[in-house]
Design an enzyme around this catalytic site. Structure first.
Site, PDB file in Angstrom:
ATOM      1  N   GLU A 118       0.855  -1.200   0.000  1.00 51.92           N
ATOM      2  CA  GLU A 118       0.000   0.000   0.000  1.00 51.92           C
ATOM      3  C   GLU A 118       0.883   1.239   0.000  1.00 51.92           C
ATOM      4  OE1 GLU A 118      -3.226  -0.082   2.815  1.00 51.92           O
ATOM      5  OE2 GLU A 118      -3.681  -2.169   2.392  1.00 51.92           O
ATOM      6  N   HIS A 230      -8.975  10.095   2.225  1.00 48.11           N
ATOM      7  CA  HIS A 230      -8.576   8.952   1.387  1.00 48.11           C
ATOM      8  C   HIS A 230      -8.733   9.366  -0.064  1.00 48.11           C
ATOM      9  CE1 HIS A 230      -8.192   5.002  -0.327  1.00 48.11           C
ATOM     10  NE2 HIS A 230      -7.848   4.528   0.864  1.00 48.11           N
ATOM     11  N   ARG A 277      -0.806   8.961   1.343  1.00 51.99           N
ATOM     12  CA  ARG A 277      -2.173   9.405   1.031  1.00 51.99           C
ATOM     13  C   ARG A 277      -2.339  10.909   0.908  1.00 51.99           C
ATOM     14  NH1 ARG A 277      -5.651   5.200   4.644  1.00 51.99           N
ATOM     15  NH2 ARG A 277      -5.195   3.489   3.235  1.00 51.99           N
ATOM     16  N   HIS A 334     -11.563  10.357   5.920  1.00 54.60           N
ATOM     17  CA  HIS A 334     -11.372   8.918   6.134  1.00 54.60           C
ATOM     18  C   HIS A 334     -10.903   8.545   7.524  1.00 54.60           C
ATOM     19  CE1 HIS A 334     -10.520   4.792   5.152  1.00 54.60           C
ATOM     20  NE2 HIS A 334      -9.227   4.932   5.395  1.00 54.60           N
ATOM     21  N   ARG A 369      -1.477   9.305   8.495  1.00 55.46           N
ATOM     22  CA  ARG A 369      -1.329   7.882   8.856  1.00 55.46           C
ATOM     23  C   ARG A 369      -0.809   7.063   7.679  1.00 55.46           C
ATOM     24  NH1 ARG A 369      -5.349   3.266   8.474  1.00 55.46           N
ATOM     25  NH2 ARG A 369      -6.505   4.722   7.201  1.00 55.46           N
TER      26      ARG A 369
END
Ligand SMILES: Cc1cc2nc3c(=O)[nH]c(=O)nc-3n(C[C@H](O)[C@H](O)[C@H](O)COP(=O)(O)OP(=O)(O)OC[C@H]3O[C@@H](n4cnc5c(N)ncnc54)[C@H](O)[C@@H]3O)c2cc1C
Length: 494
Positions: A118, A230, A277, A334, A369
Site C-alpha cells: 500500500e 482517502h 495518502r 477517512h 497515517r
C-alpha cells in the site's frame, strides 16, 4: 451500597470495533470481568468495513525499524517516535495472536502469509483476509469469541452517555438507558470522527463521541486538525457515494487518470499512485480544481477480480464494471489521526480513563497515517491498555455521595450544515477565514477541529493551509493539545 442499576466489573470497554473487542478479550484472558458496550451493530463499525489489512513487519526482508522509518516518513515530521516504535515492534506478535484466536489470513499453499503493498510502504507489509474483506473476517471471529467468553458481558445496543467521575478519577460510565457501570479502568474504543465531514468513507456512527465524552470529563485531546482524506472514494454513483476502493488495489497496479482529452477514453496519469495518502489526495484535489471535473478515473481493468472480491461485487452492484471501465473517484474524509491524548499504555490524562483505536491519539500517525497502521494500532494498544487497566485500584465503594458526572454532552448527530461546513472549511485545503467561521459552529468538535487547525500556521501532511503553504520545521514533533479551556497549545512529544 451500590445503586441497583449499577453494574461492577474490572474493566468497562466502550465500543466493539477491532480495538474494543481485542481489549475485552485480552482483559478477559488475564482473568478480568469485562463489560463490552456497543452502540451499533457490528456491521456499522469502521473496523468491519476495513479492506486492505493490517500492517506488520513480517516479510523476511522487513524489520520493525524499516516499518518505523516508513511510518515516520508518511507522518511528515509529526510522528511521536516512541509510540510508533511500540506499534512497529509489537504488530507482528499481535498478528500471530489473531491467528491463534482463529483468524485465517490469506496465505499461499505452504501457509506463508500473503502480504499486500500500500501507499507509503517501502515493501509488501499488509496482512489481509478474504482478499479485501479483512475487517469483516477479523471482526466476525473476535465477536464470536467475545460472545462465548463467560468473563465478558456484551451490552449490545447500549450507548455510553458520560464518563463517571469521582475525586477527579474515572470510575466507570453511565449509559443512555440509565444503567451505570463501575470499573477499575474504563476504556474508550469508540472509533473516529470522519463522519463529521459531509463526504466520508466512514460509517455514520464515526462522530467522535468518545472524544466528546473524554473532553467533558476533563481529558486532553490533540491533533484534531489532522484528518486524513482517502484519495479513492467512489463519487457520483447513487447508493455508493464515498465507498472506498482500497489502496491495496493500487498496490497491485491500478492507476489514476485525469479527465480524458477529446477523442480519448482515458486521460493522463498525474501522480505516483503509491505515494503517501496526503500527497495523492492533494494531487487529485488540485487536478479537479484545475479541470472543473468532479472525479478522476481509477483504472483497475488489469486487476484480477478474485483478488478483491467484495470491492468488485460492490462496484458491480452499483452498475460499474471495473473490468471494462474506469471507476470515478475523488477524496473523502477517512481517518482521524487526532483524538484523546494517551500514553504508551492507552492511559488518558484523567486517571482511570483509557482510550484505544481511532478515538485515541498516541501521536504515532503524526500528520498523515501510513496505510493499514490503524488496525495494527487497535490490536497493539488495545492489548496494552487492557493489561495496564488491570493494575488500576478498585474504585471506592459508592458511599453517601454519588459520583460527580461531567455535564451531558450533545451526542446527537451533527446537522448537515456542520458536516458541509467541515468539508468546506476544514477540508483538503484550508484558509484562516474558513476556519474562523467554524469557531461559531454549534457542534463542539467542529469548533475544536477549527481551533487546532488555526493554531497550526503551516501546511503539514493532511493539514494544508493556503495562507501558510510551507511546513515550518520549528513545529516538527509539536502537537496541538486541547484541555478543558478549549484553547490549543503546541506541546512537544517524543
Ligand atoms: C472503509 C474503510 C476501510 C478501512 N480500511 C482499513 C484497512 O484496510 N486497514 C487499516 O488499518 N485501517 C483501515 N481503516 C481504518 C480502520 O478501519 C479504523 O481506524 C479502525 O477500524 C477503528 O477501529 P476502532 O475499534 O477504533 O473503532 P470502530 O471500528 O469504529 O468501532 C467503534 C465502536 O464504538 C461504538 N460506539 C461509538 N460510540 C459509542 C457510545 N457512545 N457508546 C457505546 N458504543 C459506542 C460503535 O458502536 C463501535 O462498536 C478503514 C476505515 C474505513 C472506514
Amino acid at each position: 451500597m451500590a445503586a441497583e442499576s449499577e453494574l461492577s466489573y474490572d474493566i468497562a470497554v466502550v465500543g466493539a470495533g477491532a480495538a474494543g473487542l481485542y481489549a475485552a478479550l485480552t482483559a478477559a484472558g488475564a482473568g478480568a470481568s469485562v463489560a463490552l458496550v456497543s452502540a451499533t451493530p457490528l456491521a456499522q463499525t469502521a473496523s468491519y468495513w476495513a479492506q486492505g489489512g493490517i500492517a506488520a513487519a513480517l516479510a523476511v526482508d522487513d524489520s520493525p525499524e524499516r516499518h518505523l522509518t516508513d511510518t515516520q516518513s508518511a507522518g511528515r515530521g509529526a510522528v511521536r517516535r516512541s509510540a510508533a516504535a511500540v506499534l512497529c515492534e509489537e504488530a507482528p506478535a499481535r498478528v500471530a495472536d489473531l491467528e491463534r484466536l482463529g483468524v485465517n489470513f490469506d496465505a499461499d499453499r505452504r501457509g506463508v502469509l500473503a502480504l499486500g503493498l500500500e501507499g507509503g510502504h517501502s515493501l509488501r507489509r499488509v496482512v489481509h483476509a478474504g482478499g479485501s474483506a479483512t475487517g469483516r473476517r477479523v471482526l466476525r471471529q473476535l465477536s464470536a469469541l467475545a460472545v462465548d467468553e463467560p468473563r465478558i458481558e456484551v451490552l449490545e445496543g447500549a450507548r455510553a452517555a458520560s464518563v463517571r467521575m469521582r475525586d477527579e478519577r474515572c470510575e466507570g460510565a453511565t449509559l443512555e438507558d440509565g444503567r451505570s457501570l463501575r470499573a477499575r479502568a474504563t476504556i474508550l474504543a469508540t472509533g473516529g470522527a470522519a463522519a463529521l465531514w459531509s463526504r466520508t468513507t466512514n460509517p455514520p456512527g464515526s462522530l467522535g463521541v468518545g472524544m466528546a465524552l473524554a473532553h467533558a470529563a476533563g481529558a486532553e485531546l490533540a491533533d484534531l486538525e489532522f484528518l486524513q482524506f482517502h484519495p479513492t472514494a467512489v463519487t457520483g454513483v447513487p447508493g455508493r457515494e464515498g465507498f472506498l476502493v482500497t489502496e491495496a488495489i493500487r498496490g497491485e497496479g491500478a492507476t489514476l487518470h485525469g479527465p480524458p482529452p477529446p477523442g480519448k477514453q482515458v486521460g493522463e496519469r498525474f501522480v505516483d499512485e503509491l505515494a503517501p495518502r496526503d500527497e495523492v489526495a492533494r494531487a487529485i484535489a488540485a487536478l479537479l480544481a484545475d479541470s472543473g471535473s468532479t472525479s478522476v478515473g481509477l483504472d483497475m481493468r488489469a486487476i484480477e477480480p478474485a483478488r478483491f472480491p467484495n470491492v468488485v461485487r460492490a462496484l458491480r452492484d452499483a452498475g460499474l464494471d471495473p473490468a471494462r471501465e474506469l471507476i470515478p473517484v475523488s477524496p473523502a474524509a477517512h481517518y482521524m489521526m487526532g483524538g484523546i491524548v494517551t500514553d504508551l499504555h492507552g492511559r488518558a490524562t484523567v486517571p482511570g480513563l483509557y482510550a484505544i483505536g481511532e478515538t485515541a491519539c498516541t501521536g504515532l500517525h503524526g500528520a498523515n497515517r501510513l496505510a493499514s497502521n490503524s488496525l495494527s494500532e487497535c490490536f497493539v494498544f488495545g492489548a496494552r491498555a487492557a493489561l495496564a487497566g488491570l493494575d488500576e485500584a478498585e474504585p471506592a465503594v459508592a458511599a453517601a455521595c454519588a459520583p460527580s458526572e461531567p455535564p451531558a454532552v450533545p451526542l446527537a448527530r451533527p446537522d448537515r450544515a456542520t458536516q458541509e461546513a467541515l468539508w468546506h472549511h476544514a477540508g483538503i485545503v484550508r484558509t484562516r477565514q474558513g476556519l474562523q467561521s467554524l469557531l461559531d459552529d454549534p457542534h463542539p468538535l467542529a469548533r475544536l477541529v477549527a481551533a487546532c487547525a488555526l493554531q497550526r500556521e503551516e501546511s503539514r501532511g493532511a493539514h494544508q493551509r493556503s495562507d501558510f503553504s510551507d511546513t515550518n520545521p520549528e513545529l516538527n514533533g509539536r502537537h496541538a493539545v486541547v484541555g478543558a479551556d478549549d484553547r490549543p497549545r503546541l506541546a512537544e512529544w517524543h
